[in-house]
Motif scaffolding. Structure first.
Motif, mmCIF file in Angstrom:
data_model
loop_
_atom_site.group_PDB
_atom_site.id
_atom_site.type_symbol
_atom_site.label_atom_id
_atom_site.label_comp_id
_atom_site.label_asym_id
_atom_site.label_seq_id
_atom_site.Cartn_x
_atom_site.Cartn_y
_atom_site.Cartn_z
ATOM 1 N N ALA A 17 2.383 -7.244 -8.849
ATOM 2 C CA ALA A 17 2.559 -7.961 -10.118
ATOM 3 C C ALA A 17 4.038 -8.122 -10.470
ATOM 4 O O ALA A 17 4.375 -8.747 -11.473
ATOM 5 N N VAL A 18 4.914 -7.528 -9.656
ATOM 6 C CA VAL A 18 6.357 -7.627 -9.880
ATOM 7 C C VAL A 18 6.990 -8.251 -8.630
ATOM 8 O O VAL A 18 7.395 -7.535 -7.706
ATOM 9 N N PRO A 19 7.052 -9.574 -8.568
ATOM 10 C CA PRO A 19 7.595 -10.240 -7.375
ATOM 11 C C PRO A 19 8.970 -9.721 -6.979
ATOM 12 O O PRO A 19 9.285 -9.613 -5.786
ATOM 13 N N ALA A 20 9.791 -9.355 -7.962
ATOM 14 C CA ALA A 20 11.148 -8.889 -7.671
ATOM 15 C C ALA A 20 11.160 -7.537 -6.957
ATOM 16 O O ALA A 20 12.193 -7.123 -6.426
ATOM 17 N N ALA A 21 10.019 -6.849 -6.936
ATOM 18 C CA ALA A 21 9.960 -5.522 -6.320
ATOM 19 C C ALA A 21 9.610 -5.575 -4.835
ATOM 20 O O ALA A 21 9.511 -4.524 -4.189
ATOM 21 N N LYS A 22 9.452 -6.765 -4.283
ATOM 22 C CA LYS A 22 9.053 -6.884 -2.878
ATOM 23 C C LYS A 22 10.069 -6.229 -1.945
ATOM 24 O O LYS A 22 9.711 -5.473 -1.035
ATOM 25 N N LEU A 23 11.347 -6.490 -2.176
ATOM 26 C CA LEU A 23 12.395 -5.891 -1.340
ATOM 27 C C LEU A 23 12.426 -4.380 -1.509
ATOM 28 O O LEU A 23 12.567 -3.631 -0.536
ATOM 29 N N LEU A 24 12.276 -3.926 -2.751
ATOM 30 C CA LEU A 24 12.254 -2.484 -3.021
ATOM 31 C C LEU A 24 11.103 -1.819 -2.281
ATOM 32 O O LEU A 24 11.265 -0.733 -1.714
ATOM 33 N N ALA A 25 9.938 -2.456 -2.284
ATOM 34 C CA ALA A 25 8.773 -1.896 -1.598
ATOM 35 C C ALA A 25 9.054 -1.732 -0.107
ATOM 36 O O ALA A 25 8.670 -0.727 0.507
ATOM 37 N N GLY A 26 9.726 -2.725 0.485
ATOM 38 C CA GLY A 26 10.082 -2.628 1.895
ATOM 39 C C GLY A 26 11.060 -1.501 2.168
ATOM 40 O O GLY A 26 10.910 -0.750 3.147
ATOM 41 N N ASN A 27 12.038 -1.338 1.282
ATOM 42 C CA ASN A 27 13.011 -0.251 1.434
ATOM 43 C C ASN A 27 12.351 1.112 1.275
ATOM 44 O O ASN A 27 12.706 2.081 1.963
ATOM 45 N N TYR A 28 11.391 1.184 0.374
ATOM 46 C CA TYR A 28 10.681 2.446 0.141
ATOM 47 C C TYR A 28 9.908 2.846 1.401
ATOM 48 O O TYR A 28 9.980 3.993 1.856
ATOM 49 N N GLN A 29 9.186 1.877 1.962
ATOM 50 C CA GLN A 29 8.403 2.146 3.173
ATOM 51 C C GLN A 29 9.307 2.571 4.319
ATOM 52 O O GLN A 29 9.021 3.523 5.050
#
Length: 382
Positions: A278-290
């Motif tokens: 629901a937060v499109p801007a968090a896509k990059l963050l999600a990748g970095n987290y993984q």
């Protein structure tokens, strides 16, 4: 002469080491890293770590070495308060991200207030967290007086429940949330067939389930955390009771489904932490987290990243106003409260008590172990 030269060299090296140590700037997290809530506590720690990783270079340009110090509060007020005392004693710590539990945040922030150590919470929803008027306490999430009514409205207006059984885990978080939801449900015409508390450590719900079987409510509102609610739902479903169970953001963990097992269905919860999609801007963050931690980011990871950004930007802004030198804790405290921030979850500006002026909440449905977004609620502070 040689001994004197050697001594001077040693002293010079020690002085240089001390000068370097003085440039270290730390941000602390206080959250449960062990126990039944550790899944969410790790999200707070890891989200903060990612923010620090991203901003290290900006601090380095000012001659500062940025570090994270993580404290395990075990979701326990006494342990969290002890951690706050250690934070206060370490003068290199200029801010705190945390806690997970309101019952920990309230005493911990009070301990930190005399030392002016700023706190930015990603998750504390109890009204008392900010209503005490502490200058050091802020949050980037909505409050129980918004979350509770949102859950109550969902029970009566969407689920159309007329008779509701209300439970709480006897913590400031769970009781505050349930009280607000119960009030809203009553205002909407629902009958509360039972309202009671159960200790947060309890895992045997036989007596409560027996009462639920007798009272036959249309819905169950349980203000608590996933570590307790999961086993409750499992035991409920094992008895053949499919009544909807509704609660707050304390359910917001993948472990809820694991603990509820095959009973993980017909569960709903409001959350101040967004579904990551629901937060499109968090896509990059999600990748970095993984990539960094080898697991998926959750809503509290996103909220903690944003909370950490507020702390870090507050420190940077205070440093720049201080001639690009390490600022005092008081300067950071003031900078954070008065700042404006553009974050993944939207713009953040705090009111006089440290509450976010505009926030969102989400209603999540769990059906057959799978989550989906059932609704969004906008919250504005006046």
């Amino acid at each position: 002469m040689k001994k004197t030269a050697l001594s001077l060299s040693v002293l010079a090296a020690l002085a240089l080491g001390s000068a370097h140590a003085a440039t270290v700037v730390k941000v602390a997290t206080i959250s449960p890293l062990s126990g039944s809530s550790s899944n969410l506590g790790l999200q707070i720690k890891n989200g903060t770590q990612l923010a620090i990783n991203e901003m290290k270079d900006e601090f380095a340009k000012l001659g500062m070495t940025l570090q994270l110090v993580a404290y395990d509060d075990q979701a326990d007020p006494a342990t969290g308060t002890a951690a706050a005392r250690r934070v206060a004693a370490d003068r290199s710590i200029l801010g705190v991200v945390g806690t997970l539990n309101s019952g920990v945040a309230i005493p911990a922030s009070a301990v930190l207030a005399p030392s002016h150590v700023v706190m930015v919470s990603p998750s504390n929803t109890n009204e008392k967290v900010t209503d005490r008027g502490l200058k050091n306490m802020n949050r980037v999430c909505a409050r129980d007086d918004a979350q509770g009514p949102a859950g109550g409205n969902f029970v009566t207006n969407t689920l159309k429940a007329k008779r509701v059984y209300v439970l709480n885990d006897k913590t400031p978080y769970g009781q505050g949330l349930s009280d607000q939801a119960e009030k809203e449900m009553k205002d909407n015409g629902a009958t509360i067939v039972q309202s009671e508390g159960v200790a947060a450590e309890e895992r045997d719900f036989t007596a409560i389930i027996t009462k639920i079987q007798a009272l036959k409510p249309d819905a169950i509102y349980f203000g608590g955390l996933y570590g307790q609610v999961g086993p409750f739902v499992k035991q409920l479903r094992d008895k053949g009771i499919q009544t909807p169970v509704i609660g707050g953001d304390g359910y917001d963990s993948d472990d809820l489904v694991k603990l509820a097992g095959t009973g993980a269905t017909n569960i709903y919860f409001t959350t101040v932490a967004p579904p990551v999609d629901a937060v499109p801007a968090a896509k990059l963050l999600a990748g970095n987290y993984q990539k960094t931690f080898g697991s998926n980011i959750q809503g509290y990871g996103v909220m903690s990243y944003d909370a950490a950004r507020v702390v870090l930007l507050g420190i940077l802004n205070a440093a720049k106003a201080n001639g690009n030198k390490v600022p005092s804790r008081t300067q950071v405290e003031t900078s954070v409260r008065n700042g404006s921030y553009n974050l993944l979850t939207g713009p953040v500006k705090f009111d006089k008590n440290g509450d976010r002026m505009a926030a969102k909440m989400y209603v999540i449905a769990v059906k057959d172990g799978k989550r989906s977004t059932a609704g969004t609620v906008s919250v504005t502070r006046k």
